[in-house]
Design an enzyme around this catalytic site. Structure first.
Site, PDB file in Angstrom:
ATOM      1  N   ASN A  34      45.846  35.593 -14.400  1.00 14.10           N
ATOM      2  CA  ASN A  34      44.482  35.948 -13.994  1.00 14.10           C
ATOM      3  C   ASN A  34      44.174  35.182 -12.721  1.00 14.10           C
ATOM      4  OD1 ASN A  34      44.390  37.323 -16.390  1.00 14.10           O
ATOM      5  ND2 ASN A  34      42.904  35.984 -17.379  1.00 14.10           N
ATOM      6  N   GLU A  73      44.123  39.968 -14.838  1.00  9.93           N
ATOM      7  CA  GLU A  73      42.724  40.014 -14.393  1.00  9.93           C
ATOM      8  C   GLU A  73      42.646  39.708 -12.909  1.00  9.93           C
ATOM      9  OE1 GLU A  73      39.873  37.485 -16.434  1.00  9.93           O
ATOM     10  OE2 GLU A  73      40.731  38.014 -18.383  1.00  9.93           O
ATOM     11  N   TYR A  94      41.397  34.722  -9.361  1.00 11.33           N
ATOM     12  CA  TYR A  94      40.092  35.078  -8.807  1.00 11.33           C
ATOM     13  C   TYR A  94      39.800  34.541  -7.415  1.00 11.33           C
ATOM     14  CZ  TYR A  94      38.680  37.230 -13.175  1.00 11.33           C
ATOM     15  OH  TYR A  94      38.602  38.071 -14.253  1.00 11.33           O
ATOM     16  N   TRP A 131      29.867  35.098 -20.321  1.00 12.93           N
ATOM     17  CA  TRP A 131      29.893  33.757 -20.904  1.00 12.93           C
ATOM     18  C   TRP A 131      28.635  32.948 -20.572  1.00 12.93           C
ATOM     19  CZ3 TRP A 131      33.255  34.481 -24.502  1.00 12.93           C
ATOM     20  CH2 TRP A 131      34.378  35.269 -24.269  1.00 12.93           C
ATOM     21  N   HIS A 134      40.878  35.514 -27.044  1.00 15.79           N
ATOM     22  CA  HIS A 134      40.073  35.440 -25.828  1.00 15.79           C
ATOM     23  C   HIS A 134      38.772  34.706 -26.198  1.00 15.79           C
ATOM     24  CE1 HIS A 134      39.577  37.461 -21.667  1.00 15.79           C
ATOM     25  NE2 HIS A 134      38.587  36.591 -21.784  1.00 15.79           N
ATOM     26  N   GLN A 166      32.770  39.718 -25.230  1.00 14.44           N
ATOM     27  CA  GLN A 166      32.006  40.126 -24.051  1.00 14.44           C
ATOM     28  C   GLN A 166      31.498  41.565 -24.117  1.00 14.44           C
ATOM     29  OE1 GLN A 166      35.212  38.335 -21.275  1.00 14.44           O
ATOM     30  NE2 GLN A 166      33.316  38.058 -20.134  1.00 14.44           N
ATOM     31  N   ARG A 217      43.594  46.604 -21.403  1.00  9.72           N
ATOM     32  CA  ARG A 217      43.763  45.307 -22.037  1.00  9.72           C
ATOM     33  C   ARG A 217      42.460  44.912 -22.730  1.00  9.72           C
ATOM     34  NH1 ARG A 217      42.957  39.674 -19.400  1.00  9.72           N
ATOM     35  NH2 ARG A 217      43.612  38.346 -21.112  1.00  9.72           N
ATOM     36  N   ASN A 238      44.457  33.838 -23.893  1.00 10.15           N
ATOM     37  CA  ASN A 238      43.897  34.057 -22.569  1.00 10.15           C
ATOM     38  C   ASN A 238      43.400  32.741 -21.975  1.00 10.15           C
ATOM     39  OD1 ASN A 238      42.701  35.886 -20.399  1.00 10.15           O
ATOM     40  ND2 ASN A 238      40.877  34.748 -21.042  1.00 10.15           N
ATOM     41  N   GLU A 239      43.998  32.357 -20.859  1.00  7.61           N
ATOM     42  CA  GLU A 239      43.509  31.233 -20.064  1.00  7.61           C
ATOM     43  C   GLU A 239      43.314  29.945 -20.851  1.00  7.61           C
ATOM     44  OE1 GLU A 239      40.001  32.519 -17.990  1.00  7.61           O
ATOM     45  OE2 GLU A 239      41.094  33.895 -16.718  1.00  7.61           O
ATOM     46  N   TRP A 261      39.354  43.309 -13.587  1.00 12.67           N
ATOM     47  CA  TRP A 261      38.282  42.759 -14.419  1.00 12.67           C
ATOM     48  C   TRP A 261      36.981  43.140 -13.764  1.00 12.67           C
ATOM     49  CZ3 TRP A 261      38.451  40.659 -19.165  1.00 12.67           C
ATOM     50  CH2 TRP A 261      37.215  40.215 -19.672  1.00 12.67           C
TER      51      TRP A 261
HETATM   52  C1  PNW Z   1      37.904  34.718 -16.891  1.00  7.56           C
HETATM   53  N1  PNW Z   1      36.891  29.172 -13.708  1.00  7.56           N
HETATM   54  O1  PNW Z   1      37.115  33.583 -17.038  1.00  7.56           O
HETATM   55  C2  PNW Z   1      37.915  35.351 -18.256  1.00  7.56           C
HETATM   56  O2  PNW Z   1      39.186  35.682 -18.739  1.00  7.56           O
HETATM   57  C3  PNW Z   1      36.945  36.475 -18.414  1.00  7.56           C
HETATM   58  O3  PNW Z   1      36.566  36.579 -19.756  1.00  7.56           O
HETATM   59  C4  PNW Z   1      35.768  36.293 -17.468  1.00  7.56           C
HETATM   60  O4  PNW Z   1      34.754  37.247 -17.665  1.00  7.56           O
HETATM   61  C5  PNW Z   1      36.320  36.392 -16.053  1.00  7.56           C
HETATM   62  O5  PNW Z   1      37.381  35.472 -15.850  1.00  7.56           O
HETATM   63  C6  PNW Z   1      35.273  36.155 -14.969  1.00  7.56           C
HETATM   64  O6  PNW Z   1      34.719  34.886 -15.063  1.00  7.56           O
HETATM   65  C7  PNW Z   1      37.097  32.527 -16.158  1.00  7.56           C
HETATM   66  O7  PNW Z   1      35.917  28.412 -13.764  1.00  7.56           O
HETATM   67  C8  PNW Z   1      36.016  31.659 -16.238  1.00  7.56           C
HETATM   68  O8  PNW Z   1      37.823  28.955 -12.896  1.00  7.56           O
HETATM   69  C9  PNW Z   1      35.947  30.559 -15.438  1.00  7.56           C
HETATM   70  C10 PNW Z   1      36.965  30.310 -14.537  1.00  7.56           C
HETATM   71  C11 PNW Z   1      38.048  31.160 -14.431  1.00  7.56           C
HETATM   72  C12 PNW Z   1      38.106  32.285 -15.256  1.00  7.56           C
END
Ligand code: PNW
Length: 459
Positions: free
Chosen positions: A294, A367, A296, A421, A119, A18, A75, A164-165, A413
């Site tokens: 992480n 994150e 969100y 992405w 990642h 990224q 990180r 990662n994830e 983040w």
């Molecule tokens: C994370 N979802 O991605 C990643 O770790 C990062 O690289 C990214 O930039 C950031 O969150 C923000 O998107 C995700 O669909 C992408 O739930 C998609 C999802 C969750 C996290």
């Protein structure tokens, strides 16, 4: 004023593809994201990470910005194909040299490096040769790559994150096909997820056997999870929310903490869910020194009663059909540019859920953040909504700590706007604004606010 524990880790996070750019120089091999971006229609606007933030060439300047913010930790991830161009055997010394310089520069500035080994930028050769994360031998290849990293960087790096994830890799890469390698299936996600877990266990095994006794660092995995709030008070909706969390987070965290998949997945998936050998289960159980999270957003969950809503089959939490869960948002919630709802209390509830289910592990939030269409006024970037977001989430995280949840750190983040992405460069996540024509880096108001939070340890 709210105060955080003295030893609380404040940091920001990024990932190699990224921000680095320099996609084909100094011996770097191609990754699946280099290839995915070259396929028309996969990434918004045809964007790619060829240049990104050009961090590869501007690393010192970027570390200086971190120092200005007073951050204690940073990180970042290592690009596997930058140090092993075909994913195995041959090592690219110029790649090793870049990460050595970055690590030294961070330490010189009193910033702790936190390294993510994977990642998402898998060496393309391994996609062709091993079918990527579907291949049985990928775990072994990952273990060997991890060993190269521990060997070269482990004298100075004390915090390691393996994967990662895994949920995003499995679900978006092999289920919905919206991320590399772009496959669509209702069974491959479970196989990919299985091999991601096997790979994690392998890397941890190598670290604990050969490096941890002398290097004395810690190693763990970072998983992502949203909160799921029951849509109604009904028993069926409460069960649906619980099921959704188990299909999202317990999918990966139960094997790591208990050595087994959640019962609900075993029952519902039948032979689409692979099984661990007794040795694999043994290696997995207790394989994380901390709980990387992480987080969100939050969604409402309801029991689908055999009727998964149209367009909700691939919900933002897995294959809704397997879970029989419908997801929605409360219209009163405000949304970020990613259309993710801002629900700070959801973060607190998720932290409590993790603490209870996994017996109070130390949780590191690796994150949390938000995308907004920031406004540039003169030479400042005003992003009050982002400040409000951070204040809201940090307040709830603090409440969780007061209730006894062991939260050890928080990484925002992202350090700067970067390649988001499949959304390309249109979504703005960072604390520093990056102008993609001039690659100028301007601190946002949120970066200045964050610096003061870190300095005063309160807000
Ligand atoms: C994370 N979802 O991605 C990643 O770790 C990062 O690289 C990214 O930039 C950031 O969150 C923000 O998107 C995700 O669909 C992408 O739930 C998609 C999802 C969750 C996290």
């Amino acid at each position: 004023m709210i105060e955080f524990p003295k030893e609380f880790i404040w940091g920001t996070a990024t990932s190699s593809y990224q921000i680095e750019g320099a996609h084909d120089i100094d011996g770097k091999g191609p990754s699946i994201w280099d290839a995915f971006c070259s396929i028309p229609g996969k990434v918004f606007n045809g964007d790619d990470g060829n240049i990104a933030c050009d961090h590869y060439h501007r690393m010192e300047e970027d570390v200086a910005l971190m120092r200005q913010m007073g951050l204690k930790a940073y990180r970042f991830s290592i690009s596997w194909p930058r140090i092993m161009p075909t994913g195995r055997n041959q090592i690219n010394q110029k790649g090793i040299h870049f990460y050595n310089r970055l690590i030294d520069e961070l330490l010189k500035n009193n910033i702790e490096p936190w390294i993510t080994l994977y990642h998402w930028d898998l060496p393309l050769a391994l996609q062709f040769e091993e079918d990527g994360w579907l291949g049985e031998s990928i775990a072994d290849a990952f273990g060997k790559y991890a060993e190269v990293c521990f060997t070269h960087f482990g004298d100075r790096v004390k915090n390691w994150i393996t994967i990662n994830e895994a949920w995003v890799v499995a679900m978006l890469g092999y289920g919905q096909g919206v991320f590399a390698p772009g496959r669509r299936s209702n069974s491959e996600p479970y196989l990919a997820g299985h091999n991601l877990l096997r790979a994690h266990a392998e890397a941890v095994h190598v670290y604990r056997e050969k490096f941890q006794p002398t290097q004395k660092g810690r190693i763990g995995i970072t998983n992502n999870c949203d909160w799921r709030e029951p849509l109604t008070e009904s028993a069926a909706d409460k069960l649906a929310a619980q099921r959704a969390l188990e299909f999202f987070l317990a999918w990966f965290a139960d094997p790591v903490y208990k050595g087994v998949y959640p019962d609900v997945m075993v029952e519902r998936l039948g032979d689409r869910l692979p099984t661990f050998t007794p040795e694999e289960a043994e290696k997995l159980k207790g394989s994380s020194d901390f709980f990387g999270l992480n987080h969100y957003t939050t969604m409402l969950a309801s029991d689908a009663q055999g009727q998964v809503m149209e367009g909700n089959v691939y919900g933002n939490g897995g294959l809704s059909e397997d879970q029989e869960v419908n997801l929605s948002v409360d219209p009163a919630w405000s949304l970020t540019e990613m259309q993710w709802a801002i629900v700070p209390w959801g973060c607190r509830k998720l932290l409590q859920w993790i603490s209870e289910r996994y017996d109070k592990p130390e949780i590191i939030i690796t994150e949390n953040g938000c995308a907004f269409d920031d406004k540039i006024v003169g030479d400042t970037v005003t992003d009050q909504p982002r400040i409000d977001f951070f204040r809201g989430y940090l307040t709830e995280i603090h409440k969780a700590i007061e209730k006894g949840v062991n939260v050890g750190g928080y990484f925002m983040w992202s350090f700067m706007d970067n390649f988001e992405w499949a959304s390309g460069y249109c979504k703005r996540f960072g604390l520093h604004y990056v102008d993609y024509r001039t690659l100028q880096r301007t601190p946002k108001d949120s970066a200045k606010w964050m610096s003061s939070v870190v300095r005063d340890n309160g807000f």
